[in-house]
Scaffold this active site. Structure first.
Site: not given
Length: 206
Positions: A67, A83-85
């Site tokens: 991203k 960001g990612d989760q």
């Protein structure tokens, strides 16, 4: 104190995300922020990684990098945060539930168990990653029967489809838990406690 008291750059931080929660976390820290949809096909990134045996932490990190880089290539010279989760429970990975029925199945699987949230972040400039980090939190849901889960989903509404866990801990989701180990920012999907020192090293923050 305004954001300009701490933010040293004349340009805002670019957040490669459409997440309202991530934007709020950044702006609440006094950081001027602009958002841009990274337009990354997350499934195309994570599918080969999972097939190769990558951990949920590795998948979160790869998505955050993808991203940040996608937007960085479009905006030369700007600092971009991606960001990612991801979520895993006893070796099983979970994604955002597609609808209320999927959320019910997911919460039923997580009830009475401890799951882990992995929040990853990456900073990119000029198509190059200059910083990345992953932080984890352990969350234990209390035992819940189908009737309570149905009642919770009715109260929470469509918001249950907006997060990987099917809950917003800062709202009604708190009723699902018995024990939480981890910092607030990691749980909400952006490990700010690690990001802020990186922004200082980039001379963006005082």
């Amino acid at each position: 104190m305004t954001s300009t008291d701490l933010w040293l750059s004349p340009e805002a931080l670019i957040l490669a995300s459409t997440s309202a929660t991530r934007r709020l976390l950044v702006s609440a820290a006094g950081i001027p922020v602009e958002t841009m949809d990274p337009a990354v096909d997350e499934r195309a990134v994570e599918t080969p990684l999972k097939a190769a045996g990558a951990s949920p932490m590795d998948v979160a990190a790869a998505l955050a990098r993808a991203k940040a880089l996608a937007v960085s290539h479009r905006l030369p010279g700007r600092l971009v945060l991606g960001g990612d989760q991801t979520l895993d429970c006893e070796g099983r990975s979970f994604s955002k539930p597609a609808d209320r029925e999927a959320a019910h199945r997911q919460l039923s699987a997580l009830a009475g168990r401890t799951h882990h949230l992995h929040a990853a972040a990456a900073l990119a400039r000029d198509g190059r990653i200059v910083f990345e980090t992953v932080s984890s939190a352990a969350l234990t849901m209390r035992a819940m029967d189908a009737a309570f889960i149905t009642r919770y989903l009715a109260a929470a509404g469509e918001a249950v489809t907006l997060s990987v866990g099917g809950y917003q801990l800062e709202g009604l989701g708190i009723h699902l838990f018995s024990t939480i180990v981890g910092d607030h920012f990691t749980i909400l999907g952006l490990p700010l406690l690690s990001i802020l020192p990186a922004l200082r090293r980039e001379a963006m923050l005082a």
